[in-house]
Design an enzyme around this catalytic site. Structure first.
Site, PDB file in Angstrom:
ATOM      1  N   GLY A  72     -57.265  84.372  43.651  1.00 67.21           N
ATOM      2  CA  GLY A  72     -58.494  85.094  43.341  1.00 67.21           C
ATOM      3  C   GLY A  72     -58.379  85.944  42.086  1.00 67.21           C
ATOM      4  O   GLY A  72     -59.315  86.014  41.278  1.00 67.21           O
ATOM      5  N   THR A  73     -57.237  86.592  41.904  1.00 69.88           N
ATOM      6  CA  THR A  73     -57.057  87.454  40.725  1.00 69.88           C
ATOM      7  C   THR A  73     -57.201  86.633  39.457  1.00 69.88           C
ATOM      8  O   THR A  73     -57.868  87.051  38.498  1.00 69.88           O
ATOM      9  CB  THR A  73     -55.648  88.102  40.766  1.00 69.88           C
ATOM     10  OG1 THR A  73     -55.531  88.849  41.980  1.00 69.88           O
ATOM     11  CG2 THR A  73     -55.426  89.011  39.572  1.00 69.88           C
ATOM     12  N   HIS A 201     -55.534  82.308  50.322  1.00 70.03           N
ATOM     13  CA  HIS A 201     -54.864  82.944  51.470  1.00 70.03           C
ATOM     14  C   HIS A 201     -55.772  83.865  52.269  1.00 70.03           C
ATOM     15  O   HIS A 201     -55.341  84.448  53.263  1.00 70.03           O
ATOM     16  CB  HIS A 201     -53.579  83.667  51.028  1.00 70.03           C
ATOM     17  CG  HIS A 201     -53.757  84.897  50.207  1.00 70.03           C
ATOM     18  ND1 HIS A 201     -53.419  86.151  50.666  1.00 70.03           N
ATOM     19  CD2 HIS A 201     -54.223  85.075  48.956  1.00 70.03           C
ATOM     20  CE1 HIS A 201     -53.654  87.044  49.718  1.00 70.03           C
ATOM     21  NE2 HIS A 201     -54.145  86.416  48.672  1.00 70.03           N
ATOM     22  N   CYS A 325     -51.401 104.653  45.938  1.00 67.18           N
ATOM     23  CA  CYS A 325     -50.440 105.700  45.608  1.00 67.18           C
ATOM     24  C   CYS A 325     -49.416 105.170  44.624  1.00 67.18           C
ATOM     25  O   CYS A 325     -48.642 104.298  44.945  1.00 67.18           O
ATOM     26  CB  CYS A 325     -49.727 106.162  46.869  1.00 67.18           C
ATOM     27  SG  CYS A 325     -48.569 107.468  46.538  1.00 67.18           S
TER      28      CYS A 325
HETATM   29  N1  PLP Z   1     -60.839  89.864  45.148  1.00 70.77           N
HETATM   30  C1  PLP Z   1     -60.899  90.413  46.369  1.00 70.77           C
HETATM   31  C2  PLP Z   1     -62.198  90.940  46.862  1.00 70.77           C
HETATM   32  C3  PLP Z   1     -59.758  90.498  47.173  1.00 70.77           C
HETATM   33  O1  PLP Z   1     -59.821  91.064  48.376  1.00 70.77           O
HETATM   34  C4  PLP Z   1     -58.542  89.982  46.656  1.00 70.77           C
HETATM   35  C5  PLP Z   1     -57.294  90.069  47.439  1.00 70.77           C
HETATM   36  O2  PLP Z   1     -56.994  91.021  48.076  1.00 70.77           O
HETATM   37  C6  PLP Z   1     -58.526  89.393  45.388  1.00 70.77           C
HETATM   38  C7  PLP Z   1     -59.695  89.361  44.658  1.00 70.77           C
HETATM   39  C8  PLP Z   1     -57.282  88.823  44.808  1.00 70.77           C
HETATM   40  O3  PLP Z   1     -56.992  87.577  45.377  1.00 70.77           O
HETATM   41  P1  PLP Z   1     -55.514  86.959  45.250  1.00 70.77           P
HETATM   42  O4  PLP Z   1     -54.653  87.718  46.189  1.00 70.77           O
HETATM   43  O5  PLP Z   1     -55.681  85.518  45.649  1.00 70.77           O
HETATM   44  O6  PLP Z   1     -55.104  87.086  43.833  1.00 70.77           O
END
Ligand code: PLP
Length: 389
Positions: A72-73, A201, A325
């Site tokens: 996602g990132t 994931h 933190c």
């Molecule tokens: N966007 C949202 C809303 C998320 O909750 C997360 C993960 O916690 C991400 C993006 C990032 O996804 P990834 O862990 O696959 O990089």
């Protein structure tokens, strides 16, 4: 005897689906690079393209609009930087203040490079106002980005209306749907959505795979330069095994989300009512009417969230806090602050996120141990961790 664990951190990561694990294992027997022309390469390529077609079908998109990423990132970064860079004559970015760091950080980074940023407001439950979006869609806007559903408090945004407003104004719109898929219907092909980020994931695929859904007419400047894979949006060898697992997980998310949402909403309601009923002073930050069905987010006055989290962990309950933190001093969650929650209260917050493996026994166990943990944490507190993802 090992202590039973009550895992209520599905928004951070959820167990792999057995069917996705099987698909991953089957596909990982192939050795070829999907870009190679020989038989093994073609076999790997077939897996990738069949996975792409399956995901496109499930999301109502064309196969060429499904870009495999490493999560996602990466999907968020490729869209935000790529769309902004593709519009140098329109410098401004419009963004909600309650985004995940995978969106906030690239937006703030672009701000440091000289891009003006317009921060939208949110109300007390974390909702963006469509009128506020419309008021800020000026001719200088390269990109508007608002997440489909928030990862901390679970607030669902009026995405259809925001996307339509962006379409009317001719502004590209990105939405992070990482938390939404699997709990809500996600109509990626809706008019006005230029790009949409998904993460494996969070829906039962492995860590390290994601999807960027990118409208076929969208122009993005690539972040990664290399072999030109994935429409030259994301150079790099595609992980065929993970693409196969992602296709299975997306199919499961799309076909099962309604039954899943109904089941976990029942658990969510029991947990939320139990927290308010059994923990004196507890305040709910998630709201059943506007939040994801699996999210319960609460603040406990006088507590430090991290101390509370560690006490719960010691009792076998695994959840997360809203504090970030980095310097020994806990920072209250930017999401709660944007919602107008008092910083001291925000620091004493926990997120319980329910998922596929959650049961009524999990809810009972949390409610058994939480009141005592809150009592102890209100007298203690030495935060050390960043735990929201
Ligand atoms: N966007 C949202 C809303 C998320 O909750 C997360 C993960 O916690 C991400 C993006 C990032 O996804 P990834 O862990 O696959 O990089």
């Amino acid at each position: 005897m090992t202590q039973p664990r009550t895992y209520v951190d599905h928004a951070a990561s959820t167990p792999m689906l057995p069917s996705a694990a099987d698909a991953w294992q089957r596909a990982s027997r192939h050795v070829g690079n999907p870009s190679s022309l020989h038989g093994s390469g073609r076999a790997a390529r077939r897996i990738v393209e069949e996975s792409r077609e399956s995901i496109a079908d499930d999301l109502g998109m064309r196969p060429s609009e499904v870009i495999f990423t490493a999560g996602g990132t990466e999907a968020d970064n490729l869209a935000i930087k790529g769309l902004a860079w593709a519009a140098p004559d329109r410098p401004r970015i419009v963004c909600s203040p309650i985004e995940h760091r995978a969106v906030l950080d690239p937006v703030e980074w672009l701000g440091e490079q000289g891009r003006p940023i317009t921060w939208l407001g949110v109300d007390a439950v974390g909702r963006v106002s469509v009128d506020d979006v419309i008021a800020h869609l000026d001719v200088d806007v390269a990109l508007c980005t608002v997440m489909w559903a928030n990862n901390e408090v679970g607030t669902i945004q009026p995405i259809a209306e925001i996307a339509a407003a962006c379409a009317d104004a001719g502004v590209p719109f990105h939405t992070d749907a990482v938390q939404a898929l699997g709990q809500l219907p996600v109509d990626a092909g809706r008019r006005g959505i230029t790009s949409l980020a998904l993460s494996g994931h969070k829906i039962g695929a492995p860590v390290g795979v994601g999807v960027l859904v990118l409208d076929r007419d969208a122009r993005v400047v690539p972040v990664l330069h290399g072999g030109g894979q994935e429409r030259d949006v994301r150079s790099g060898t595609v992980d065929a095994a993970s693409s196969a697992a992602m296709a299975v997980a997306v199919r499961h998310a799309v076909t099962e989300h309604q039954a899943h949402a109904e089941r976990i909403a029942g658990l969510r309601d029991a947990l939320a009512a139990g927290i308010v009923g059994r923990v004196p002073g507890a305040v709910l930050n998630s709201t059943a009417e506007v939040s994801l069905p699996g999210h319960v987010h609460a603040s406990f006055p006088g507590c430090e969230g991290d101390a509370l989290l560690m006490l719960l962990d010691a009792s076998g309950v695994e959840c997360s806090t809203g504090s970030a933190c980095t310097s020994g001093v806990p920072e209250p969650s930017h999401v709660l602050l944007a919602m107008g929650v008092d910083p001291a209260l925000a620091r004493g917050s926990l997120r319980f996120s329910l998922g596929r493996t959650s049961t009524p026994d999990d809810v009972e166990r949390i409610l058994d141990v939480l009141p005592r943990a809150v009592e102890r944490a209100s007298r203690a507190g030495s935060p050390t961790f960043r735990t929201v993802s």
